[in-house]
Design a protein around this motif. Structure first.
Motif, short mmCIF file in Angstrom:
data_model
loop_
_atom_site.label_atom_id
_atom_site.label_comp_id
_atom_site.label_asym_id
_atom_site.label_seq_id
_atom_site.Cartn_x
_atom_site.Cartn_y
_atom_site.Cartn_z
N LYS A 101 0.81 -1.27 0.00
CA LYS A 101 0.03 0.15 -0.05
C LYS A 101 0.70 1.26 0.04
O LYS A 101 0.64 2.42 -0.57
N ALA A 102 1.88 1.10 0.61
CA ALA A 102 3.01 2.32 0.77
C ALA A 102 3.74 2.64 -0.54
O ALA A 102 4.47 3.46 -0.94
N GLY A 103 3.66 1.39 -1.53
CA GLY A 103 4.42 1.39 -2.76
C GLY A 103 5.80 1.09 -2.74
O GLY A 103 6.58 1.70 -3.59
N LEU A 104 6.06 0.32 -1.68
CA LEU A 104 7.48 -0.01 -1.58
C LEU A 104 7.88 -1.54 -1.36
O LEU A 104 8.94 -2.08 -0.98
N LYS A 105 7.01 -2.42 -2.24
CA LYS A 105 7.11 -3.81 -2.36
C LYS A 105 8.32 -3.92 -2.92
O LYS A 105 9.18 -5.20 -2.86
#
Length: 213
Positions: A101-105
């Motif tokens: 969700k934070a765009g950090l995968k």
């Protein structure tokens, strides 16, 4: 009261911290509602300042929980990579969802498993290591990870004063005696180890910062 600092001082510090919004605020609410241990507000801000100063490119974290500190450690540098270890499958699922969700995968890699079993298989060198897992196992974690920390790197150990129990026997709860004994051994070790320069800071539940060099 935490027995780390006077609660009036603690309240003053927390009331003056610029709090997070967005995904981090959502995670704070979830953690409070579901009794998930995450770093305390002043420790979160300490980590944020530290990575801005030290500018680590690779960070190894032991103890992911829901990924709160992973996101804080990662958010100020688009090129930073984090490897984080979590033994609980349910926490891995929660952390994965929040990190996505934070765009950090693509920048935060979660490894599921016991740190004692996982650490020896983690490849590469790191500019920073953050220990925030089972307090009674910090010596084991350190022995398995210290060679992965670069010279000039920083080791951060959270919860090292453990509600003041580490500093004073009068605060020790009987069922916590083993943890207290092991943490005292750990603090003594990182303070005396030749390649580390260590300072214990009485914020949150106690944080130790050690420079390897």
């Amino acid at each position: 009261m935490s027995n780390i600092v006077n609660e009036v001082v603690e309240e003053y510090i927390r009331n003056n911290i610029k709090r997070y919004d967005g995904i981090l605020k959502e995670m704070e609410s979830y953690a409070e509602e579901n009794h998930v241990p995450i770093v305390q507000p002043e420790v979160a801000k300490f980590l944020e300042v530290l990575v801005k100063m030290h500018k680590p490119k690779r960070i190894l974290e032991v103890g992911t929980a829901i990924g709160y500190s992973s996101i804080i450690l990662c958010k100020d540098d688009d090129n930073r990579q984090i490897v984080t270890i979590e033994r609980r499958p349910d926490r891995v699922v929660e952390a994965t969802n929040y990190i996505d969700k934070a765009g950090l995968k693509d920048r935060i890699r979660i490894i599921e498993g016991s740190a004692e079993e996982v650490l020896e298989h983690v490849d590469g060198q790191f500019d920073m290591i953050f220990l925030d897992a089972a307090k009674g196992q910090y010596m084991n974690f350190l022995e398995l990870s210290i060679d992965k920390l670069k010279f000039g790197g920083v080791l951060i150990s959270d919860n090292v004063l453990y509600k003041g129990m580490i500093a004073a026997d009068e605060y020790v709860v009987r069922r916590k005696k083993t943890i207290v004994k092991r943490m005292r051994t750990y603090i003594d070790y990182i303070n005396k180890k030749d390649e580390l320069t260590t300072c214990v800071i009485p914020i949150g539940d106690g944080v130790a910062i050690s420079y390897k060099g």
